[in-house]
Design a protein around this motif. Structure first.
Motif, mmCIF file in Angstrom:
data_model
loop_
_atom_site.group_PDB
_atom_site.id
_atom_site.type_symbol
_atom_site.label_atom_id
_atom_site.label_comp_id
_atom_site.label_asym_id
_atom_site.label_seq_id
_atom_site.Cartn_x
_atom_site.Cartn_y
_atom_site.Cartn_z
ATOM 1 N N PHE A 1 0.890 -1.117 0.085
ATOM 2 C CA PHE A 1 0.036 0.134 0.115
ATOM 3 C C PHE A 1 0.870 1.347 0.133
ATOM 4 O O PHE A 1 1.904 1.357 0.885
ATOM 5 N N SER A 2 0.637 2.221 -0.997
ATOM 6 C CA SER A 2 1.773 3.382 -1.194
ATOM 7 C C SER A 2 1.526 4.571 -0.348
ATOM 8 O O SER A 2 2.411 5.070 0.134
ATOM 9 N N LYS A 3 0.234 4.642 0.239
ATOM 10 C CA LYS A 3 0.009 6.050 0.635
ATOM 11 C C LYS A 3 -1.006 5.749 1.869
ATOM 12 O O LYS A 3 -1.801 5.122 1.709
ATOM 13 N N ALA A 4 -0.793 6.020 3.250
ATOM 14 C CA ALA A 4 -1.557 6.307 4.200
ATOM 15 C C ALA A 4 -2.702 7.288 4.089
ATOM 16 O O ALA A 4 -2.433 8.365 3.517
ATOM 17 N N GLN A 5 -3.758 6.829 4.547
ATOM 18 C CA GLN A 5 -4.880 7.930 4.398
ATOM 19 C C GLN A 5 -5.874 7.464 5.396
ATOM 20 O O GLN A 5 -6.259 6.329 5.928
ATOM 21 N N ASN A 6 -6.951 8.412 5.572
ATOM 22 C CA ASN A 6 -7.762 8.078 6.679
ATOM 23 C C ASN A 6 -9.144 7.061 6.107
ATOM 24 O O ASN A 6 -8.896 6.891 4.825
ATOM 25 N N LEU A 7 -10.035 6.684 6.910
ATOM 26 C CA LEU A 7 -10.968 5.726 6.439
ATOM 27 C C LEU A 7 -11.778 6.366 5.422
ATOM 28 O O LEU A 7 -12.205 5.867 4.416
ATOM 29 N N GLU A 8 -12.128 7.692 5.449
ATOM 30 C CA GLU A 8 -13.051 8.247 4.773
ATOM 31 C C GLU A 8 -12.337 8.379 3.268
ATOM 32 O O GLU A 8 -13.181 8.153 2.376
ATOM 33 N N SER A 9 -11.409 8.705 3.231
ATOM 34 C CA SER A 9 -10.773 8.878 2.066
ATOM 35 C C SER A 9 -10.591 7.461 1.307
ATOM 36 O O SER A 9 -10.557 7.412 -0.117
ATOM 37 N N LEU A 10 -10.237 6.373 1.993
ATOM 38 C CA LEU A 10 -10.193 5.018 1.581
ATOM 39 C C LEU A 10 -11.192 4.642 0.838
ATOM 40 O O LEU A 10 -11.323 4.066 -0.169
ATOM 41 N N VAL A 11 -12.426 4.969 1.647
ATOM 42 C CA VAL A 11 -13.980 4.788 0.928
ATOM 43 C C VAL A 11 -14.159 5.336 -0.171
ATOM 44 O O VAL A 11 -14.668 4.855 -1.098
ATOM 45 N N GLY B 1 -5.726 3.628 7.324
ATOM 46 C CA GLY B 1 -5.996 2.935 6.259
ATOM 47 C C GLY B 1 -5.018 1.960 5.746
ATOM 48 O O GLY B 1 -5.284 1.280 4.455
ATOM 49 N N ASN B 2 -3.989 1.651 6.545
ATOM 50 C CA ASN B 2 -2.906 0.444 6.166
ATOM 51 C C ASN B 2 -3.638 -0.814 6.549
ATOM 52 O O ASN B 2 -3.850 -0.880 7.487
ATOM 53 N N PRO B 3 -3.579 -1.936 5.674
ATOM 54 C CA PRO B 3 -3.943 -3.071 6.013
ATOM 55 C C PRO B 3 -3.011 -3.771 7.053
ATOM 56 O O PRO B 3 -1.826 -3.862 6.826
ATOM 57 N N LEU B 4 -3.769 -4.316 8.077
ATOM 58 C CA LEU B 4 -2.975 -5.214 8.874
ATOM 59 C C LEU B 4 -3.046 -6.694 9.087
ATOM 60 O O LEU B 4 -2.192 -7.330 9.273
#
Length: 471
Positions: A3-13, A311-314
């Motif tokens: 995953f290239s860029k971290a972002q908040n949940l709203e941005s990810l959705v 928003g980074n997958p764990l």
């Protein structure tokens, strides 16, 4: 998980929804009249094309040209090519097998220009044998009994002190699944548990790993025994366990951790590129449990992802929910026997689970019951659309996992998904939104070229070209 860029949940959705619109998922399936052919035979084809551009319906693909290629497995050369004209998601064509071909395995591949934006694994692939059955000779040396065993921790990682399921898959030298059994040993050579595959070398077992210990697997398959190293064990982390058979109507999700610090986490579920479920909660507990209703999800593969605050997958896990309602088809011929060259009249009824007629487009193949051999649990349009196109690589006997007479089908399918390290969508695909698309839908057949002068002199006068198309 890349995953290239971290972002908040709203941005990810938001980006996931944008991706579904910008990169709708196109599928092409070829129904061939037979699973194998004789030399100088003809392959008759009917093509079905679908498009998933939202989470409401499955649409007919707007693509017109679908490119079909027949490839020799041994030489990897294309021996025949065909362009199918699609109309409202349906196309028809045939390939006359070239003369002089040698008997052996061939690969039938189909794709559209739009599909080339994705990995070649998403193209249609079907293995076809050409020649008289039982008379092929590869000339290769006989295979030894060597095999490969791969281990897949549920959710992605093994974490110190946390119980989890580990999927495994054994593959022989021919690339096919091979039955395997084995046991786990520690550094003192003590046996901690045993396991054996349930179908085609695939299975799972439950284990509690310790970071301070070193483990090995002693496995036996095909008369050969070997030792395999264990996956890395993380000191701190999260484990995602899913019990899709909790009840007939519900599934349970367990999020386990040895991290005591509180942090914001997100649980997300995707199906066919659409987000169906999100839940934000506070981590830091040893275990968090979610009970979800299956009716809230679509049938098919569901991708559950555990994400951190940015928003980074764990951890991620694939499950399959089978449809509750199925259409029933009934074929009634006008007679029980027919004379040679006599016309067969047949009544076909297709109804849903409530007995209502189903409208659709169908294809039927009539073959010689003695000369044509159909492998058991081979691929069909249902297994291809719902399973094979969502996963990477060949799935042996895909219909086995949907066989109503198989009492372990659901468990075997769950084990299969445990061993899949790839699915058609991962979060790194969102990076495509920042790039220009290279290929587009073709709503017709495009021709391109250049006019060459007869001599060395350049073209100084307008030239009139005539194009004649034969259908």
């Amino acid at each position: 998980f890349p995953f290239s860029k971290a972002q908040n949940l709203e941005s990810l959705v938001s980006k996931t929804k944008q991706y579904q619109v910008s990169y709708p998922f196109e599928k092409v399936f070829l129904h061939t009249d037979k699973p194998h052919y004789f030399l100088n035979d003809t392959i008759w084809i009917k093509a079905y094309g679908t498009l998933q551009k939202d989470d409401q319906f499955i649409y007919n693909t707007p693509t017109v040209p679908v490119y079909v290629e027949l490839i020799d497995n041994q030489s990897q050369k294309k021996v025949s090519k065909l362009i199918l004209k699609m109309e409202k998601g349906i196309g028809r064509g045939d390939i006359t097998l070239p003369s002089g071909r040698s008997a052996g395995m061939y690969q039938l591949t189909a794709f559209s220009p739009w599909m080339t934006n994705s990995e070649p694994e998403l193209f249609f692939h079907q293995a076809i044998y050409i020649g008289e059955l039982g008379k092929v000779s590869s000339g290769a040396a006989p295979l030894q009994n060597d095999f490969e065993l791969m281990l897949f921790p549920e959710g992605g990682d093994l974490v110190d002190g946390i119980s989890t399921s580990i999927g495994f898959k054994a593959i022989g030298q021919n690339g096919k699944g091979i039955q395997v059994r084995g046991h786990i040993i520690d550094s003192n050579q003590d046996t901690l548990g045993n396991f054996s595959s349930s179908h085609l070398g695939i299975g799972s077992f439950t284990f509690i790993p310790r970071k301070s210990e070193k483990y090995e697997v002693v496995a036996t398959a095909g008369g050969n025994q070997k030792r395999i190293g264990f996956p890395e064990i993380k000191e701190k982390g999260y484990v995602l366990n899913v019990n899709s058979s909790f009840t007939a109507d519900q599934l349970e999700i367990y999020i386990k951790s040895n991290i005591t610090e509180k942090e914001t986490l997100h649980l997300m579920a995707l199906s066919k590129g659409a987000i169906l479920f999100t839940q934000t909660f506070e981590g830091g507990a040893a275990m968090k449990k979610f009970t979800l209703n299956k009716a809230d999800f679509k049938s098919g593969i569901i991708q559950f992802s555990l994400l951190d605050r940015m928003g980074n997958p764990l951890a991620e896990r694939l499950v399959f929910l089978k449809p509750e309602e199925k259409s029933l088809a009934k074929f009634v011929p006008s007679k029980t026997s027919y004379a040679p060259n006599e016309t067969v009249r047949m009544e076909i009824q297709v109804k849903d689970a409530f007995g209502k007629p189903v409208q659709g487009n169908f294809s039927l193949s009539a073959t010689d019951g003695i000369q044509v051999h159909y492998p058991s649990h081979t691929q069909n349009i249902s297994t291809y659309m719902d399973l094979s196109t969502e996963l990477k690589g060949e799935i042996e006997q895909p219909a086995f996992y949907f066989d109503a007479t198989n009492p372990t089908a659901a468990k075997d399918l769950d084990n299969l998904l445990l061993t899949q390290g790839w699915r058609r969508f991962d979060w790194s695909h969102l990076d495509k939104l920042e790039k220009e698309r290279e290929h587009f839908f073709d709503f017709g057949i495009n021709l391109a070229g250049r006019v060459l002068p007869e001599g060395r002199r350049g073209i100084t006068e307008p030239k009139f070209l005539t194009l004649i198309v034969n259908q």
